[in-house]
Scaffold this active site. Structure first.
Site, PDB file in Angstrom:
ATOM      1  N   LYS A   1       0.858  -0.404   0.213  1.00 34.57           N
ATOM      2  CA  LYS A   1      -0.459   0.264  -0.152  1.00 34.57           C
ATOM      3  C   LYS A   1       0.870   1.259   0.243  1.00 34.57           C
ATOM      4  O   LYS A   1       0.474   2.216  -0.795  1.00 34.57           O
ATOM      5  CB  LYS A   1      -1.042  -0.419   1.179  1.00 34.57           C
ATOM      6  CG  LYS A   1      -0.502   0.478   2.766  1.00 34.57           C
ATOM      7  CD  LYS A   1      -1.168   0.424   3.556  1.00 34.57           C
ATOM      8  CE  LYS A   1      -0.981   0.690   5.134  1.00 34.57           C
ATOM      9  NZ  LYS A   1      -0.094   1.352   5.177  1.00 34.57           N
ATOM     10  N   THR A   2       2.149   1.198   1.083  1.00 34.70           N
ATOM     11  CA  THR A   2       2.655   2.465   0.623  1.00 34.70           C
ATOM     12  C   THR A   2       3.980   2.662  -0.827  1.00 34.70           C
ATOM     13  O   THR A   2       3.174   3.828  -0.904  1.00 34.70           O
ATOM     14  CB  THR A   2       3.690   2.249   2.071  1.00 34.70           C
ATOM     15  OG1 THR A   2       3.971   2.013   2.740  1.00 34.70           O
ATOM     16  CG2 THR A   2       4.912   3.302   1.790  1.00 34.70           C
TER      17      THR A   2
ATOM     18  N   ASP B   1      -4.063   7.446   4.321  1.00 39.99           N
ATOM     19  CA  ASP B   1      -3.548   6.554   4.916  1.00 39.99           C
ATOM     20  C   ASP B   1      -4.295   5.577   6.041  1.00 39.99           C
ATOM     21  O   ASP B   1      -4.616   5.988   7.020  1.00 39.99           O
ATOM     22  CB  ASP B   1      -2.465   6.297   5.114  1.00 39.99           C
ATOM     23  CG  ASP B   1      -1.243   5.067   5.211  1.00 39.99           C
ATOM     24  OD1 ASP B   1      -1.880   3.698   4.345  1.00 39.99           O
ATOM     25  OD2 ASP B   1       0.064   4.750   4.947  1.00 39.99           O
ATOM     26  N   GLU B   2      -3.833   4.507   6.220  1.00 38.83           N
ATOM     27  CA  GLU B   2      -4.360   3.667   7.589  1.00 38.83           C
ATOM     28  C   GLU B   2      -5.207   4.117   8.035  1.00 38.83           C
ATOM     29  O   GLU B   2      -6.055   4.461   9.127  1.00 38.83           O
ATOM     30  CB  GLU B   2      -3.014   3.813   8.738  1.00 38.83           C
ATOM     31  CG  GLU B   2      -1.316   3.321   8.678  1.00 38.83           C
ATOM     32  CD  GLU B   2      -2.034   1.449   8.645  1.00 38.83           C
ATOM     33  OE1 GLU B   2      -2.406   0.996   8.322  1.00 38.83           O
ATOM     34  OE2 GLU B   2      -0.767   1.524   8.232  1.00 38.83           O
TER      35      GLU B   2
ATOM     36  N   GLN C   1      -7.063  -4.531  10.257  1.00 35.61           N
ATOM     37  CA  GLN C   1      -6.003  -4.061  11.124  1.00 35.61           C
ATOM     38  C   GLN C   1      -6.291  -2.817  12.033  1.00 35.61           C
ATOM     39  O   GLN C   1      -5.868  -2.108  12.241  1.00 35.61           O
ATOM     40  CB  GLN C   1      -4.976  -3.656  10.364  1.00 35.61           C
ATOM     41  CG  GLN C   1      -4.319  -5.181   9.272  1.00 35.61           C
ATOM     42  CD  GLN C   1      -3.108  -4.887   8.016  1.00 35.61           C
ATOM     43  OE1 GLN C   1      -1.307  -4.097   8.529  1.00 35.61           O
ATOM     44  NE2 GLN C   1      -3.303  -4.213   7.342  1.00 35.61           N
TER      45      GLN C   1
ATOM     46  N   ARG D   1       2.692 -10.034  10.573  1.00 30.84           N
ATOM     47  CA  ARG D   1       3.935  -9.148  10.698  1.00 30.84           C
ATOM     48  C   ARG D   1       5.253  -9.844  10.480  1.00 30.84           C
ATOM     49  O   ARG D   1       6.485  -9.358   9.885  1.00 30.84           O
ATOM     50  CB  ARG D   1       4.557  -8.827  12.316  1.00 30.84           C
ATOM     51  CG  ARG D   1       3.452  -7.810  12.641  1.00 30.84           C
ATOM     52  CD  ARG D   1       3.027  -6.329  11.640  1.00 30.84           C
ATOM     53  NE  ARG D   1       1.848  -6.320  11.434  1.00 30.84           N
ATOM     54  CZ  ARG D   1       2.227  -5.932  10.394  1.00 30.84           C
ATOM     55  NH1 ARG D   1       2.486  -4.787   9.542  1.00 30.84           N
ATOM     56  NH2 ARG D   1       0.557  -6.501   9.586  1.00 30.84           N
TER      57      ARG D   1
END
Length: 749
Positions: A37-38, A223-224, A254, A622
């Site tokens: 996504k980044t 974002d997020e 998340q 992770r």
């Protein structure tokens, strides 16, 4: 010849290309962990500038951590070069703080406002509760601050909060909220929630400013998005109100920060708020093996508040997940240390992360790593900027920037000691409160009246609020503040720090106060702060100090992660909440037990239990190559030894995805979990803790009924001689109770 558009899109998969090129209208990008996504956001910004021909200064992109913002900016620079610096890119708080310093005066804000961190807010709230006579044995300052924070995150003012009080606690919190706001204004300070709330207020109440930002920002990226609260979502909508080009990126799976007032409904309801929104799913994972993804999906698929998606990868199946059953937390920690030590010839310490639900769980792991000679870094412990000596020096710098800051004033008025006692401070505070001014202003008034410097005899004392000896010491402190203000106006931050240290004799005070080894460590922290300040040397004095203090105030745990000089790094010890956004080749998730993960507080709240499930999912995803899920048969907690059953999340993972290990199996070479549990029961008998009849014993997770306390769930058990102690979470206000089985009239449900 490759065109600019082809160059931007060439390394993206089809859904990523869709996310990058959908630049007109609202867009919701549902991006699973490790789905790039980044990268998508960086390519989207490059596409907007180079292909869609949007001026970079007309793009605003917000995220939640400085680390994420730096990574995003570096990627955009790689595409656009220096022009990328024209994009307004940063955290919600850093961007809003910048805007408020420019336009906040339109709603009465002074441009030189300070940003109060958690410690500052607590210090101020203690002042509030003392003034109002609040019994902090019954209502903790932390609970009041939490209530105020939640109110601000929902854009509820102190007036509106007071108008909706519904019980004794909210009535007390409302009075504290009002006084807290008054003191913040008096100190020319904002807390973290104010930064967003005041920006929303600015856009809502000032038409000229609203039009200015609406015209400017043709593209808004968030974002997020699953971590936004009501105020942040409202802010994003207001910025995008004119052009309607809002792109939000997130993942409901998340969403783990409801305790920070993050509202998962924002992302779930985005399509309702923007019915013409385009939805893009990013499901290809570039981080983890398929086995890890399948195990994580098995856990999260049981959640109800989610948008279905299935992550896949072309990285292969990889090794099975390891589920390790330890005897106790020391055995668990020893296993972690041994696994890391055994892999170090092929791997570097920085490739390992040990994750846990609460910071208190790190102790056993730290001790095991120390015994094994393995270097580690503890994230979320005492942060650098929270250390006493660092906060002392920062307090002097803050007074040089804003002398009305009562928190910083109180912190260093007698540090190092200058003969200003508690009685003198009480006299000064009382007089300042009567005048309705901060202590610095009160000192200025006294100085103007010759009341500080010219006490001639005891008779004159009655005409002044502060006794003569204390007044003389306060006069010296006033002179020091004024001197630092002058130095700050003409010099760099490092010169100001040098002035503070020299003028106060801080180094000498450290070595007079602490033993030599501790003093040296504290002094090295002060010098490290000076090193950080040197990065601001190129800024003009009128901007350098403000920028430095703002950056320090907005630093997060992840920003303090460092690698060692030799490049091998250190093993990372981190809470599951702090680990979001990070990735490691090898991850150990410890204490996978009922009452810990999921946490005991979630038992009576289905929404909280869902969030615990998402937290487990975040931890599992992770891991890139190896994932260990660990639990202990017994564990020390709250000063006692208890027996928690395995986490319910372990039961969600299909057997074909994991391999089990246990400490007793590995020592004896024997087989099944049943045999292991039998040996653990035998071990308990050898520990002089005889078991009751098996028919009488309760196990974690059982539902029970008590004639007085009602229905509850057993969350932990422990043997007390021949009796069994049960920790039970009862419904409603009853909460957690510890009962002895031989006495408690419990019924199984």
């Amino acid at each position: 010849m490759v065109t600019t558009e082809q160059h931007i899109l060439q390394d993206l998969n089809p859904p990523q290309r869709e996310a990058v090129t959908a630049v007109v209208g609202p867009v919701l990008i549902l991006a699973g962990p490790g789905s790039g996504k980044t990268r998508v956001i960086a390519h989207r910004i490059a596409y907007l500038v180079d292909v869609a021909e949007v001026a970079p200064w007309r793009i605003v992109a917000v995220t939640f951590t400085n680390k994420a913002a730096r990574e995003m900016r570096n990627r955009v620079i790689a595409h656009l070069g220096d022009v990328a610096n024209q994009v307004v890119l940063g955290t919600f708080h850093s961007i809003c703080a910048r805007f408020l310093r420019i336009d906040g005066h339109r709603i009465g804000l002074d441009r030189s406002f300070l940003i109060y961190d958690d410690d500052d807010q607590m210090a101020l709230m203690k002042r509030v509760t003392a003034e109002l006579g609040v019994d902090t044995r019954r209502i903790k300052e932390r609970a009041i601050l939490s209530a105020i924070s939640h109110a601000k995150s929902e854009l509820v003012s102190s007036y509106d909060y007071a108008s909706s009080t519904r019980d004794w606690f909210t009535e007390v919190a409302a009075r504290c909220y009002e006084r807290y706001e008054q003191l913040l204004a008096q100190n020319n300070a904002l807390d973290f929630d104010d930064i967003i709330m005041r920006m929303v207020q600015l856009l809502r109440d000032d038409a000229e400013t609203r039009e200015k930002y609406n015209d400017r920002f043709a593209q808004v990226l968030v974002d997020e998005f699953q971590d936004t609260n009501v105020a942040q979502y409202q802010l994003a909508r207001m910025l995008a109100a004119k052009h309607k080009n809002i792109c939000v990126v997130g993942d409901p799976d998340q969403s783990i920060y409801s305790w920070r007032s993050a509202d998962i409904r924002n992302i779930l309801n985005f399509e309702r708020d923007f019915p013409d929104a385009r939805i893009v799913l990013l499901e290809q994972n570039y981080r983890s093996t398929q086995t890890i993804l399948d195990a994580a999906h098995a856990v999260i698929s049981a959640a109800s508040q989610r948008k279905p998606k299935a992550l896949w990868t072309d990285r292969g199946h990889g090794d099975p997940v390891v589920i390790y059953e330890a005897y106790d937390e020391m055995d668990e920690a020893e296993f972690v240390a041994n696994e890391i030590a055994g892999a170090l010839p092929e791997r570097q310490p920085r490739e390992f992360a040990v994750m846990y639900r609460t910071n208190a769980q790190s102790r056993a792991i730290e001790e095991a790593l120390i015994r094994a000679g393995i270097r580690y870094q503890l994230i979320g412990g005492t942060r650098f900027y929270e250390r006493r000596e660092v906060k002392d020096v920062l307090a002097y710098l803050r007074l040089a920037y804003n002398p009305y800051d009562v928190v910083s004033f109180g912190r260093v008025v007698n540090v190092p000691g200058r003969g200003i006692g508690d009685r003198t401070l009480q006299q000064l505070d009382a007089w300042a409160a009567r005048l309705g001014v901060p202590p610095y202003t009160a000192l200025q008034i006294l100085a103007a009246q010759q009341g500080l410097r010219e006490y001639a005899d005891a008779a004159r004392m009655e005409r002044h609020p502060v006794a003569a000896r204390g007044a003389q010491a306060l006069a010296g402190f006033l002179d020091l503040i004024d001197e630092l203000i002058d130095v700050a106006s003409r010099n760099s931050v490092t010169t100001l720090i040098d002035g503070v240290l020299e003028r106060t004799g801080y180094r000498r005070w450290l070595f007079d106060t602490f033993d030599e080894e501790e003093a040296e460590e504290r002094w090295s922290n002060v010098q490290e702060l000076r090193n950080v300040a040197s990065d601001y040397a190129e800024l003009a004095p009128e901007h350098a100090l403000a920028t430095f203090l703002e950056d320090v105030a907005l630093i997060s745990d992840q920003d303090e992660m460092k690698d060692s000089d030799d490049g091998a790094g250190r093993v990372t010890l981190i809470t599951l909440h702090s680990a979001k956004g990070l990735e490691f080749p090898v991850v150990f998730m410890t204490a996978m037990e009922e009452g810990i993960l999921p946490h005991i507080r979630s038992y009576d709240d289905p929404a909280q239990m869902e969030e615990e499930r998402r937290l487990c999912y975040v931890g599992m995803t992770r891991a890139k190559e190896r994932l260990y899920l660990l639990r202990a048969f017994k564990r020390q907690g709250y000063g006692t030894s208890g027996h928690n059953p395995p986490s319910r999340f372990l039961a969600d993972i299909p057997p074909e995805l994991y391999a089990t290990k246990s400490s007793l199996e590995s020592r004896s070479g024997a087989g099944s979990r049943a045999a292991t549990r039998h040996r653990w029961a035998e071990q308990q008998r050898h520990d002089d803790r005889p078991l009751l009849s098996e028919a009488q014993l309760f196990t974690g997770g059982e539902r029970v009924r008590h004639p007085r306390f009602g229905e509850g769930v057993v969350v932990a058990t422990a043997m007390r001689g021949e009796d069994q102690e049960l920790t039970i979470a009862f419904k409603g206000e009853v909460g957690i109770k510890r009962l002895l089985l031989s006495i408690a009239p419990l019924e199984r449900m």
